[in-house]
Design an enzyme around this catalytic site. Structure first.
Site, mmCIF file in Angstrom:
data_model
loop_
_atom_site.group_PDB
_atom_site.id
_atom_site.type_symbol
_atom_site.label_atom_id
_atom_site.label_comp_id
_atom_site.label_asym_id
_atom_site.label_seq_id
_atom_site.Cartn_x
_atom_site.Cartn_y
_atom_site.Cartn_z
ATOM 1 N N LEU A 106 73.473 10.290 5.903
ATOM 2 C CA LEU A 106 72.397 10.835 7.073
ATOM 3 C C LEU A 106 73.524 10.889 8.104
ATOM 4 O O LEU A 106 74.671 10.070 8.836
ATOM 5 C CB LEU A 106 71.758 10.536 7.591
ATOM 6 C CG LEU A 106 70.935 9.471 6.170
ATOM 7 C CD1 LEU A 106 68.846 8.861 6.674
ATOM 8 C CD2 LEU A 106 69.721 11.090 5.614
ATOM 9 N N GLY A 110 73.461 8.104 2.578
ATOM 10 C CA GLY A 110 72.387 9.042 1.800
ATOM 11 C C GLY A 110 72.465 9.418 0.961
ATOM 12 O O GLY A 110 72.356 10.427 -0.263
ATOM 13 N N ASN A 166 75.301 1.460 2.124
ATOM 14 C CA ASN A 166 75.753 0.533 2.886
ATOM 15 C C ASN A 166 74.938 0.206 4.258
ATOM 16 O O ASN A 166 75.851 -0.463 5.273
ATOM 17 C CB ASN A 166 77.771 1.235 2.944
ATOM 18 C CG ASN A 166 77.257 2.223 3.838
ATOM 19 O OD1 ASN A 166 76.311 2.739 3.897
ATOM 20 N ND2 ASN A 166 78.044 2.456 4.227
ATOM 21 N N GLU A 167 73.722 0.744 3.692
ATOM 22 C CA GLU A 167 73.367 0.335 5.852
ATOM 23 C C GLU A 167 73.030 -0.632 6.883
ATOM 24 O O GLU A 167 73.504 -1.028 7.735
ATOM 25 C CB GLU A 167 71.868 0.432 5.855
ATOM 26 C CG GLU A 167 71.182 2.256 4.896
ATOM 27 C CD GLU A 167 71.533 2.621 3.914
ATOM 28 O OE1 GLU A 167 72.413 2.163 2.782
ATOM 29 O OE2 GLU A 167 71.550 4.162 3.655
HETATM 30 C C1 LIG Z 1 65.681 2.433 8.802
HETATM 31 C C2 LIG Z 1 67.003 2.859 8.992
HETATM 32 C C3 LIG Z 1 67.517 3.697 7.887
HETATM 33 C C4 LIG Z 1 68.299 4.727 7.779
HETATM 34 C C5 LIG Z 1 69.359 5.126 6.644
HETATM 35 C C6 LIG Z 1 70.521 5.457 7.164
HETATM 36 C C7 LIG Z 1 71.391 6.248 5.777
HETATM 37 C C8 LIG Z 1 72.298 6.579 5.937
HETATM 38 O O1 LIG Z 1 73.004 7.131 5.359
HETATM 39 S S1 LIG Z 1 73.503 6.434 7.272
HETATM 40 C C9 LIG Z 1 75.125 7.266 6.860
HETATM 41 C C10 LIG Z 1 76.100 5.926 6.870
HETATM 42 N N1 LIG Z 1 77.335 6.418 6.279
HETATM 43 C C11 LIG Z 1 78.389 5.774 6.666
HETATM 44 O O2 LIG Z 1 77.617 4.985 6.270
HETATM 45 C C12 LIG Z 1 79.246 6.957 6.365
HETATM 46 C C13 LIG Z 1 80.525 6.792 7.595
HETATM 47 N N2 LIG Z 1 81.510 7.638 7.539
HETATM 48 C C14 LIG Z 1 82.181 7.199 6.588
HETATM 49 O O3 LIG Z 1 82.852 6.358 6.133
HETATM 50 C C15 LIG Z 1 83.614 8.006 6.233
HETATM 51 O O4 LIG Z 1 83.435 9.175 7.211
HETATM 52 C C16 LIG Z 1 84.001 9.137 4.622
HETATM 53 C C17 LIG Z 1 84.374 8.591 4.261
HETATM 54 C C18 LIG Z 1 82.714 9.632 4.494
HETATM 55 C C19 LIG Z 1 84.667 9.791 5.213
HETATM 56 O O5 LIG Z 1 86.216 9.217 5.643
HETATM 57 P P1 LIG Z 1 87.348 10.427 6.414
HETATM 58 O O6 LIG Z 1 88.232 9.696 6.536
HETATM 59 O O7 LIG Z 1 87.657 11.526 5.426
HETATM 60 O O8 LIG Z 1 86.536 10.881 7.631
HETATM 61 P P2 LIG Z 1 86.128 9.517 8.945
HETATM 62 O O9 LIG Z 1 87.024 10.616 9.865
HETATM 63 O O10 LIG Z 1 86.194 9.156 8.739
HETATM 64 O O11 LIG Z 1 85.234 11.502 9.461
HETATM 65 C C20 LIG Z 1 85.214 12.309 9.842
HETATM 66 C C21 LIG Z 1 84.155 13.093 10.655
HETATM 67 O O12 LIG Z 1 82.663 12.371 10.249
HETATM 68 C C22 LIG Z 1 82.628 11.892 10.958
HETATM 69 N N3 LIG Z 1 81.437 11.610 10.790
HETATM 70 C C23 LIG Z 1 81.572 10.682 9.168
HETATM 71 N N4 LIG Z 1 80.674 10.069 8.733
HETATM 72 C C24 LIG Z 1 79.446 10.485 9.355
HETATM 73 C C25 LIG Z 1 77.823 10.607 9.039
HETATM 74 N N5 LIG Z 1 77.551 9.787 8.476
HETATM 75 N N6 LIG Z 1 77.110 11.282 10.985
HETATM 76 C C26 LIG Z 1 78.077 11.473 11.275
HETATM 77 N N7 LIG Z 1 79.428 11.715 11.341
HETATM 78 C C27 LIG Z 1 80.096 10.872 10.444
HETATM 79 C C28 LIG Z 1 83.184 10.848 11.810
HETATM 80 O O13 LIG Z 1 83.093 10.140 12.583
HETATM 81 C C29 LIG Z 1 84.626 10.996 12.292
HETATM 82 O O14 LIG Z 1 83.900 12.536 13.759
HETATM 83 P P3 LIG Z 1 85.232 12.838 14.742
HETATM 84 O O15 LIG Z 1 85.876 13.753 14.057
HETATM 85 O O16 LIG Z 1 84.371 13.412 15.763
HETATM 86 O O17 LIG Z 1 85.874 11.804 14.839
#
Ligand SMILES: CCCC/C=C/CC(=O)SCCNC(=O)CCNC(=O)[C@H](O)C(C)(C)COP(=O)(O)OP(=O)(O)OC[C@H]1O[C@@H](n2cnc3c(N)ncnc32)[C@H](O)[C@@H]1OP(=O)(O)O
Length: 704
Positions: A510, A555, A579-580
């Site tokens: 998400l 997500g 991993n929430e």
């Molecule tokens: C009751 C509540 C329940 C809520 C449920 C939630 C479920 C979810 O899905 S919460 C989201 C969980 N997601 C994560 O924890 C993933 C986080 N991201 C990562 O681990 C890494 O980004 C990656 C492994 C997917 C990719 O790594 P990579 O090194 O290639 O890229 P990054 O430099 O880390 O990221 C690039 C860019 O994208 C932004 N970003 C990454 N993930 C998200 C995201 N889920 N939402 C929004 N933005 C995200 C990251 O901050 C970077 O942004 P900048 O370029 O501005 O620094």
């Protein structure tokens, strides 16, 4: 260490927000005049605008702090992007009615001829869920307290219908008067019949509103005397009916059948008299949406026949084959034809800084009204304004609520993509091409999902293409659900493969930016889109395979888990899991159920509590994925596998799938609203927002 950074950062960020609020005052002086909203209530909050700061002053603050600067950029933009003062600071460019069930996007261009929009009807099927999305640009200065106001009028509304029918015949005299008066709340009917073939009189008075129904029927005939009295009185709890009838002097028959409950009233009256013959049949059927009245009168003293059929939805069209006289007090009728204000909605859009790209604002989900009574054309006045009532844009348009959508073709053609649609048909893959064309043209200037349906095998591949990490934003989720629904309806599609067009990432889950620092309304709309995605995918009738060609946290993992089969790239760099908890948030019960149904109780317990991200081999070991293949073969293996699934008798497979998943789906369906409420109250908590903020900061820091 991270905690300290975040605290400092938090303080500065709050200051920044505060300064943004201060900016209101400046903007009020700089923009045009206020729109006049006669219908808008005024609330004087005795608000004293704090000291004003310019955009430049805000940008100068703590300018050495890199992370703060990044945030400033997000919030305030990089600075003026259009210097020409003749171009408005705020430009509203598009309004879109977002509806998953719509056969095509419903978009109005607000940069062109607004007068033309007034004449255009945008069709919406009754009862569907929809959101309004507005695209706008901010060119020079921060704009605060933006609002979207939406006034809805009923066009051609007849909230009152009056019908008077008077008939006077002189072949030994017959008189009939029928007066019908109805509005949304009330129906009154008076029927007087008078005939002088040795006299018959009938009076019927019916009065009903949503709570109460009264009916009086008096029949009096003097051919050696007949009397009939019927009194009926009913309210919400009670129905009383009295019928008195007796005569056989040259024959009279009367039958009265009355049936009413809170929603429906049916009345049938049949009168038959043979004093040289008179027959009367009255059938009245009304519910809250509809009134039908049929009156048939047949006289035979040198013959008169009268038939009156009246069918009205209490509001709009009605027809009568006889005299239709407006309410004698013509004012009433006049008023009825003029549009009247039905609803006013005010959406707080928020504060925005200048940016090259368009901003977008999406309203919470609304349900289109439903029922015959509400079908018709609504006239809408839209205002994009702010706390200072600056008129950034006002325009008018029409929304037509229909029983069903316009046909797909007319809908698409109205949007000007018919040529693309037919061109794609010529290439023999009507769905895929038309849909891609449709996405390119309308869903967004940047389509986030590419769909390719191969008609030779019925396999559709949906490739996520939302850089940098395929995060599931509100737009992404909406586009995903629309695509999935279209494929489900498309008979030539037999199965769907989900994969990524982005290198190394299936989906980052998400979009945290949709949950961090956004309004409760936005969070609610976002969560509804997550639910809809899950409900559609987990309960999907066709075969689904996840071709996981990269990292798939949270997500992203959920989406893969919803599929029937998971093939993952055999690469130690890639991991998958819910991993929430690592973000300080809790996976909701339906995330948990989806994992539980796949890997069992104990593994789910460990997995959720620890927020474990499993490397590909571990994921295979615990059954989180079904197969590992080299990265280059993920998609081709998915196509092959789908082929073997397609060999199984479809009906039996589909029923088996439903048997396994329906209880889980039903659980969310039964708790959808409560789940949204829980999510909104949870995610907007200060402590949760803080955790999300820290997590985001850590992501960015890792990158630095
Ligand atoms: C009751 C509540 C329940 C809520 C449920 C939630 C479920 C979810 O899905 S919460 C989201 C969980 N997601 C994560 O924890 C993933 C986080 N991201 C990562 O681990 C890494 O980004 C990656 C492994 C997917 C990719 O790594 P990579 O090194 O290639 O890229 P990054 O430099 O880390 O990221 C690039 C860019 O994208 C932004 N970003 C990454 N993930 C998200 C995201 N889920 N939402 C929004 N933005 C995200 C990251 O901050 C970077 O942004 P900048 O370029 O501005 O620094």
């Amino acid at each position: 260490m991270l905690g300290l950074d975040v605290c400092e950062f938090g303080g500065q960020f709050l200051e920044l927000l505060w300064l943004t609020v201060c900016y209101r005052g400046i903007m009020a002086d700089k923009e045009g005049t206020a729109p006049v909203h006669e219908e808008e209530d005024e609330t004087d909050l005795n608000y004293q605008a704090p000291a004003q700061k310019t955009l430049q002053e805000i940008q100068e603050l703590d300018k050495d702090d890199e992370s703060l600067n990044k945030y400033k950029q997000t919030l305030l933009g990089t600075g003026p992007v259009v210097l020409d003062p003749s171009i408005p600071n705020v430009q509203v460019t598009r309004l879109t009615l977002m509806c998953v069930q719509a056969p095509g996007p419903i978009t109005m261009d607000l940069t062109g001829d607004l007068e033309a929009l007034k004449k255009q009807n945008f069709t919406m099927k009754e009862g569907v869920d929809y959101r309004v999305k507005i695209h706008f640009k901010v060119n020079r200065e921060i704009v605060s307290g933006l609002k979207y106001v939406h006034l809805t009028y009923r066009k051609g509304l007849r909230d009152q219908l009056s019908l008077a029918l008077v008939l006077d015949m002189n072949l030994d005299q017959l008189s009939l008067a029928l007066v019908l008066d109805t509005n949304l709340d009330q129906l009154s009917l008076a029927l007087v019949l008078d005939t002088n073939l040795d006299q018959l009189s009938l009076a019927l008075v019916l009065d009903t509103n949503l709570d109460q129904l009264s009916l009086a029927l008096v029949l009096d005939t003097n051919l050696d005397q007949l009397s009939l009295a019927l009194v009926l009185d009913t309210n919400l709890d009670q129905l009383s009916l009295a019928l008195v009838l007796d005569t056989n002097l040259d024959q009279l028959s009367l039958a009265l059948v009355l049936d009413t409950n809170l929603d429906q009233l049916s009345l049938a009256l049949v009168l038959d008299t043979n004093l040289d013959q008179l027959s009367l049949a009255l059938v009245l059927d009304t519910n809250l949406d509809q009134l039908s009245l049929a009156l048939v009168l047949d006289m035979n003293l040198d013959q008169l026949s009268l038939a009156l059929v009246l069918d009205t939805n209490l509001l709009a069209e009605f027809s009568s084959s006889l005299y239709l006289t407006p309410d004698p007090v013509s004012q009433g009728f006049e008023q009825a034809v003029n549009p009247s204000l039905l609803d006013k909605a005010v959406y707080m859009v928020g504060s925005y800084g200048p940016r090259v790209e368009e901003h977008e604002f999406i309203t919470p989900v609304e349900e289109a009204p439903k029922g015959l009574i509400v079908r018709g054309i609504y006239h809408i006045k839209s205002y994009f304004t702010d706390d200072d009532k600056t008129d950034h844009l006002s325009w008018e348009w029409n929304l037509q609520i229909k029983k069903d959508w316009d046909s797909t073709e007319s809908c698409i053609s109205r949007l000007g993509v018919l040529s693309l649609f037919s061109a794609s048909c010529r290439h023999g893959r009507p769905y895929a091409l038309s849909h891609v064309a449709f996405n390119d043209r309308h869903l967004s200037t940047s389509s986030k999902i590419k769909v390719d349906l191969d008609n030779s095998n019925g396999i559709a591949v949906m490739k996520f293409d939302n850089p940098p990490v395929n995060s599931m934003s509100l737009d992404f989720l909406t586009e995903f659900s629309i695509n999935l629904e279209k494929l489900e309806l498309d008979k030539s599609c037999r199965g769907v493969i989900l994969t990524s067009a982005q290198p190394r990432i299936f989906s980052a889950g998400l979009d945290i930016m949709d949950m961090y620092g956004t309004s409760p309304e936005h969070c609610g709309a976002f969560w509804k889109a997550v639910q809809d995605m899950w409900l559609k995918l987990y309960g999907y009738s066709k075969i689904t395979i996840a071709a996981i060609n990269g990292a798939s946290p949270a997500g992203g993992c959920l989406m893969a888990l919803c599929c029937d089969y998971r093939i993952m790239a055999d690469d130690p760099r890639y991991s998958i899991g819910l991993n929430e908890t690592q973000l300080g948030i809790v996976a909701p019960f339906w995330f948990k159920d989806t994992l539980l149904n796949t890997v069992g109780h104990r593994t789910t317990e460990l997995s959720l509590q620890m927020g474990i991200m499993y490397h590909a081999h571990e994921a295979l070991k615990i059954g989180l994925v079904d197969q590992l293949v080299p990265e280059g073969k993920v998609l081709s293996t998915a196509v092959e596998t789908l082929g073997t699934w397609l060999a199984v008798p479809g009906h039996a497979r589909e029923i088996s799938k439903s048997m396994m998943r329906k209880p889980t789906v039903d659980k969310l369906l039964a708790n959808k609203e409560a789940d949204i409420k829980n999510f909104v109250s949870f995610i907007t908590k200060d402590s949760i927002q803080k955790s999300l903020g820290m997590y985001l900061a850590a992501l960015k820091k890792k990158k630095a």
